[in-house]
Design a protein around this motif. Structure first.
Motif, PDB file in Angstrom:
ATOM      1  N   THR A  90       0.118   9.437   9.176  1.00  0.00           N
ATOM      2  CA  THR A  90      -0.843   9.095   8.131  1.00  0.00           C
ATOM      3  C   THR A  90      -1.011   7.582   8.027  1.00  0.00           C
ATOM      4  N   ALA A  91       0.042   6.841   8.347  1.00  0.00           N
ATOM      5  CA  ALA A  91      -0.018   5.379   8.347  1.00  0.00           C
ATOM      6  C   ALA A  91      -0.560   4.838   9.664  1.00  0.00           C
ATOM      7  N   GLY A  92      -0.950   5.746  10.580  1.00  0.00           N
ATOM      8  CA  GLY A  92      -1.463   5.327  11.886  1.00  0.00           C
ATOM      9  C   GLY A  92      -0.375   4.931  12.859  1.00  0.00           C
ATOM     10  N   LEU A  93       0.835   5.440  12.639  1.00  0.00           N
ATOM     11  CA  LEU A  93       1.988   5.069  13.456  1.00  0.00           C
ATOM     12  C   LEU A  93       2.621   6.301  14.093  1.00  0.00           C
ATOM     13  N   SER A  94       3.537   6.041  15.025  1.00  0.00           N
ATOM     14  CA  SER A  94       4.269   7.124  15.681  1.00  0.00           C
ATOM     15  C   SER A  94       5.750   6.750  15.738  1.00  0.00           C
ATOM     16  N   ALA A  95       6.543   7.612  16.332  1.00  0.00           N
ATOM     17  CA  ALA A  95       7.977   7.354  16.467  1.00  0.00           C
ATOM     18  C   ALA A  95       8.239   6.059  17.227  1.00  0.00           C
ATOM     19  N   SER A  96       7.347   5.682  18.125  1.00  0.00           N
ATOM     20  CA  SER A  96       7.547   4.456  18.908  1.00  0.00           C
ATOM     21  C   SER A  96       7.453   3.193  18.045  1.00  0.00           C
ATOM     22  N   HIS A  97       6.900   3.289  16.847  1.00  0.00           N
ATOM     23  CA  HIS A  97       6.804   2.147  15.937  1.00  0.00           C
ATOM     24  C   HIS A  97       8.065   1.971  15.082  1.00  0.00           C
ATOM     25  N   VAL A  98       8.940   2.966  15.089  1.00  0.00           N
ATOM     26  CA  VAL A  98      10.135   2.932  14.235  1.00  0.00           C
ATOM     27  C   VAL A  98      11.148   1.944  14.812  1.00  0.00           C
ATOM     28  N   VAL A  99      11.620   1.034  13.944  1.00  0.00           N
ATOM     29  CA  VAL A  99      12.589   0.033  14.380  1.00  0.00           C
ATOM     30  C   VAL A  99      13.977   0.256  13.790  1.00  0.00           C
ATOM     31  N   LYS A 100      14.078   1.014  12.699  1.00  0.00           N
ATOM     32  CA  LYS A 100      15.376   1.250  12.061  1.00  0.00           C
ATOM     33  C   LYS A 100      15.389   2.616  11.392  1.00  0.00           C
ATOM     34  N   VAL A 101      16.456   3.347  11.606  1.00  0.00           N
ATOM     35  CA  VAL A 101      16.646   4.668  11.007  1.00  0.00           C
ATOM     36  C   VAL A 101      18.017   4.702  10.348  1.00  0.00           C
TER      37      VAL A 101
ATOM     38  N   GLN B 155       6.150   8.452  -0.802  1.00  0.00           N
ATOM     39  CA  GLN B 155       6.565   8.947   0.509  1.00  0.00           C
ATOM     40  C   GLN B 155       6.824   7.771   1.447  1.00  0.00           C
ATOM     41  N   ALA B 156       5.951   6.771   1.377  1.00  0.00           N
ATOM     42  CA  ALA B 156       6.115   5.566   2.190  1.00  0.00           C
ATOM     43  C   ALA B 156       5.327   4.436   1.547  1.00  0.00           C
ATOM     44  N   VAL B 157       5.709   3.218   1.913  1.00  0.00           N
ATOM     45  CA  VAL B 157       5.020   2.024   1.433  1.00  0.00           C
ATOM     46  C   VAL B 157       4.840   1.075   2.612  1.00  0.00           C
ATOM     47  N   ARG B 158       3.607   0.575   2.760  1.00  0.00           N
ATOM     48  CA  ARG B 158       3.311  -0.439   3.783  1.00  0.00           C
ATOM     49  C   ARG B 158       3.335  -1.792   3.083  1.00  0.00           C
ATOM     50  N   ALA B 159       4.102  -2.735   3.637  1.00  0.00           N
ATOM     51  CA  ALA B 159       4.179  -4.088   3.082  1.00  0.00           C
ATOM     52  C   ALA B 159       4.628  -5.047   4.171  1.00  0.00           C
ATOM     53  N   GLY B 160       3.968  -6.197   4.246  1.00  0.00           N
ATOM     54  CA  GLY B 160       4.406  -7.246   5.163  1.00  0.00           C
ATOM     55  C   GLY B 160       4.522  -6.828   6.609  1.00  0.00           C
ATOM     56  N   GLY B 161       3.625  -5.996   7.103  1.00  0.00           N
ATOM     57  CA  GLY B 161       3.671  -5.571   8.501  1.00  0.00           C
ATOM     58  C   GLY B 161       4.689  -4.489   8.795  1.00  0.00           C
ATOM     59  N   LEU B 162       5.294  -3.938   7.749  1.00  0.00           N
ATOM     60  CA  LEU B 162       6.276  -2.875   7.917  1.00  0.00           C
ATOM     61  C   LEU B 162       5.883  -1.665   7.086  1.00  0.00           C
ATOM     62  N   VAL B 163       6.336  -0.491   7.523  1.00  0.00           N
ATOM     63  CA  VAL B 163       6.190   0.730   6.733  1.00  0.00           C
ATOM     64  C   VAL B 163       7.588   1.264   6.475  1.00  0.00           C
ATOM     65  N   PHE B 164       7.890   1.433   5.195  1.00  0.00           N
ATOM     66  CA  PHE B 164       9.185   1.941   4.752  1.00  0.00           C
ATOM     67  C   PHE B 164       8.991   3.394   4.332  1.00  0.00           C
TER      68      PHE B 164
ATOM     69  N   GLN C  64       0.858  -1.183   0.000  1.00  0.00           N
ATOM     70  CA  GLN C  64       0.000   0.000   0.000  1.00  0.00           C
ATOM     71  C   GLN C  64       0.896   1.235   0.000  1.00  0.00           C
ATOM     72  N   VAL C  65       0.684   2.110  -0.967  1.00  0.00           N
ATOM     73  CA  VAL C  65       1.415   3.370  -1.024  1.00  0.00           C
ATOM     74  C   VAL C  65       0.771   4.347  -0.049  1.00  0.00           C
ATOM     75  N   ILE C  66       1.597   5.037   0.719  1.00  0.00           N
ATOM     76  CA  ILE C  66       1.124   6.031   1.685  1.00  0.00           C
ATOM     77  C   ILE C  66       1.511   7.406   1.167  1.00  0.00           C
ATOM     78  N   SER C  67       0.519   8.279   1.087  1.00  0.00           N
ATOM     79  CA  SER C  67       0.739   9.631   0.584  1.00  0.00           C
ATOM     80  C   SER C  67      -0.009  10.608   1.483  1.00  0.00           C
ATOM     81  N   THR C  68       0.623  11.717   1.808  1.00  0.00           N
ATOM     82  CA  THR C  68       0.026  12.679   2.723  1.00  0.00           C
ATOM     83  C   THR C  68       0.551  14.084   2.465  1.00  0.00           C
TER      84      THR C  68
END
Length: 129
Positions: free
Chosen positions: A67-78, A21-30, A5-9
């Motif tokens: 926009t993806a329903g997430l926050s900084a606490s969901h980030v696992v890699k930067v 801007q972002a892509v949701r796939a396999g339980g992850l958002v890139f 799913q492409v995420i655009s905001t």
């Protein structure tokens, strides 16, 4: 084929090339690499100090994540890209304000150049609960 799913905001700058801007796939958002563009104007911010650029970049990431329903606490890699590793401490001080609890894994690298001559670009991967 896996679902993506492409995420655009409007809470982050519009893509300035052929990417999402972002892509949701396999339980992850890139989330694609963000630079210090103001989403309202599509232009670089006026204050180009590393602290100001870092703050704008992280605000852009936060807007896209929200926009993806997430926050900084969901980030696992930067991944942080700096055009000068001497700016690391200044970037890190602002970064610490954004990722306060259980910070994600991170890499920080120096690169020869970044889009539009900025000093920092940041991308991230977040996990969907």
């Amino acid at each position: 084929m896996p679902t993506k799913q492409v995420i655009s905001t409007t809470l982050g700058p519009q893509a300035i090339g052929p990417y999402s801007q972002a892509v949701r796939a396999g339980g992850l958002v890139f989330v694609s690499g963000q630079i210090a563009l103001d989403p309202a104007t599509g232009k670089l911010i006026e204050d180009l100090s590393i602290a100001a650029q870092t703050r704008r970049v992280l605000q852009n990431l936060k807007g896209i994540l929200s926009t993806a329903g997430l926050s900084a606490s969901h980030v696992v890699k930067v991944t942080v890209y700096l055009d000068d590793m001497n700016a690391f401490q200044e970037m890190n001080a602002v970064y610490a304000e954004f990722f306060t609890d259980e910070p994600p894994a991170r890499a920080a690298v120096e690169v020869a150049a970044l889009p539009l001559g900025v000093g920092i670009e940041v991308d991230c991967i977040a996990v969907v609960d």
